[in-house]
Design an enzyme around this catalytic site. Structure first.
Site, short mmCIF file in Angstrom:
data_model
loop_
_atom_site.label_atom_id
_atom_site.label_comp_id
_atom_site.label_asym_id
_atom_site.label_seq_id
_atom_site.Cartn_x
_atom_site.Cartn_y
_atom_site.Cartn_z
N ASP A 105 -0.10 -3.41 14.54
CA ASP A 105 0.27 -3.92 13.22
C ASP A 105 -0.98 -4.61 12.69
O ASP A 105 -1.36 -5.67 13.18
CB ASP A 105 1.43 -4.91 13.35
CG ASP A 105 1.78 -5.60 12.03
OD1 ASP A 105 1.07 -5.38 11.02
OD2 ASP A 105 2.74 -6.38 12.01
N ILE A 116 -4.24 11.96 -3.74
CA ILE A 116 -4.34 12.80 -2.55
C ILE A 116 -2.92 13.11 -2.05
O ILE A 116 -2.09 12.20 -1.94
CB ILE A 116 -5.13 12.10 -1.42
CG1 ILE A 116 -6.48 11.58 -1.96
CG2 ILE A 116 -5.34 13.05 -0.25
CD1 ILE A 116 -7.39 12.65 -2.52
N ASP A 158 -1.68 2.84 15.23
CA ASP A 158 -0.70 2.89 14.15
C ASP A 158 0.47 2.01 14.56
O ASP A 158 0.59 1.64 15.73
CB ASP A 158 -0.23 4.33 13.88
CG ASP A 158 0.18 4.53 12.42
OD1 ASP A 158 1.09 3.80 11.97
OD2 ASP A 158 -0.40 5.38 11.74
N TYR A 175 -0.76 -3.30 -5.02
CA TYR A 175 -1.64 -2.30 -4.41
C TYR A 175 -3.03 -2.36 -5.03
O TYR A 175 -4.04 -2.37 -4.33
CB TYR A 175 -1.02 -0.92 -4.60
CG TYR A 175 -1.83 0.21 -4.01
CD1 TYR A 175 -1.78 0.48 -2.65
CD2 TYR A 175 -2.63 1.02 -4.81
CE1 TYR A 175 -2.50 1.52 -2.09
CE2 TYR A 175 -3.36 2.07 -4.26
CZ TYR A 175 -3.30 2.31 -2.91
OH TYR A 175 -4.02 3.34 -2.37
N THR A 217 -0.64 13.17 0.34
CA THR A 217 -0.33 12.65 1.66
C THR A 217 1.11 12.15 1.65
O THR A 217 1.72 12.00 0.60
CB THR A 217 -1.26 11.47 2.03
OG1 THR A 217 -0.99 10.38 1.13
CG2 THR A 217 -2.72 11.87 1.93
#
Length: 252
Positions: free
Chosen positions: A65, A190, A39, A157, A192
């Site tokens: 990254d 979802i 991450d 996106y 999150t």
């Protein structure tokens, strides 16, 4: 109860500290995987690795990254030096930007595409030599229901997730006879951290939840088993597929 469906396999998961990443890492650990968790946020990443490792799993944490070819090279070198093999790559790292066509800034477009689309490609490119050498490997790329249908918003996106869908298919064809399966998973709404603020504001009245026949947001632990299925040998004849986990959102 676990079936040890990933016993002995080495799995690299990007975006490991996100909601889906954490749920997937925890499930993979229970199924016997040796884990490389990555991450861009180092503190939470090492906390996660320490917690999972305390349960007896072999876990390595590495900052990554995903938009950097250099950092991908460093992570793959780490995997080679530590494990000598890689059996599963799960590309979960992703970011979202909500504006539509006219309101999306160029810099934001580039940032979303760099992480979601380019990052997925860079990951496959860097890891493929180790995956091929495994002889029985799986790549699971994270797209979205918004990589299948339009929403009238989130232009960058949606473009990036649509690209991940077809990138997965062309990679599946390219590597089908080289021991590497490639599939994409397509979550619906979802709960999150990525969209929690939106859910907190709108609750069950959120338009996509209203369009979902099950009339609720999904949970991260409802997506992780789908990723596990594509990662393990239960899906040995599955490649180039789209596994949609969306409560029926795209069924109508």
């Amino acid at each position: 109860m676990t079936g040890q469906r990933l016993a002995g396999k080495v799995a690299l998961i990007t975006g490991a500290t996100g909601g889906l990443g954490t749920a997937t890492a925890e499930l993979f650990a229970r199924e016997g995987a040796r884990l490389v968790l990555t991450d861009i946020t180092e503190g939470p990443l090492h906390d996660l690795a320490q917690r999972i490792g305390a349960g007896g799993s072999e876990v390595v944490a590495a900052r990554l990254d995903v938009s950097s070819a250099r950092e991908w090279g460093e992570v793959v070198t780490l995997v080679r030096d530590r494990f000598a093999t890689l059996d599963v790559l799960v590309n979960l790292a992703g970011i979202v930007d909500w504006p539509g066509i006219e309101d999306t800034r160029e810099a934001d477009w580039d940032r979303v595409v760099d992480v979601n689309q380019k990052g997925t490609w860079l990951g496959m490119r860097a890891a493929m030599p180790l995956l091929r050498a495994s002889g029985n490997a799986s790549v699971v790329n994270t797209s979205s229901v918004l990589g299948l249908v339009g929403s009238g918003a989130a232009a960058a996106y949606q473009a990036s997730k649509g690209a991940v869908r077809l990138l997965s298919k062309t990679a599946a064809v390219e590597y089908a006879r080289q021991g590497v399966r490639v599939n994409s998973v397509h979550p619906g709404v979802i709960a999150t951290p990525m969209i929690q603020e939106l859910l907190d504001e709108q609750g069950d009245q959120q338009p996509d939840i209203q369009r979902t026949p099950m009339r609720r947001a999904g949970r991260a632990d409802e997506i992780a088993p789908a990723i596990l299925f594509l990662a393990c040998d239960d899906s040995s004849f599955v490649t180039g597929s789209e596994l949609v986990v969306d409560g029926g959102l795209t069924a109508h």
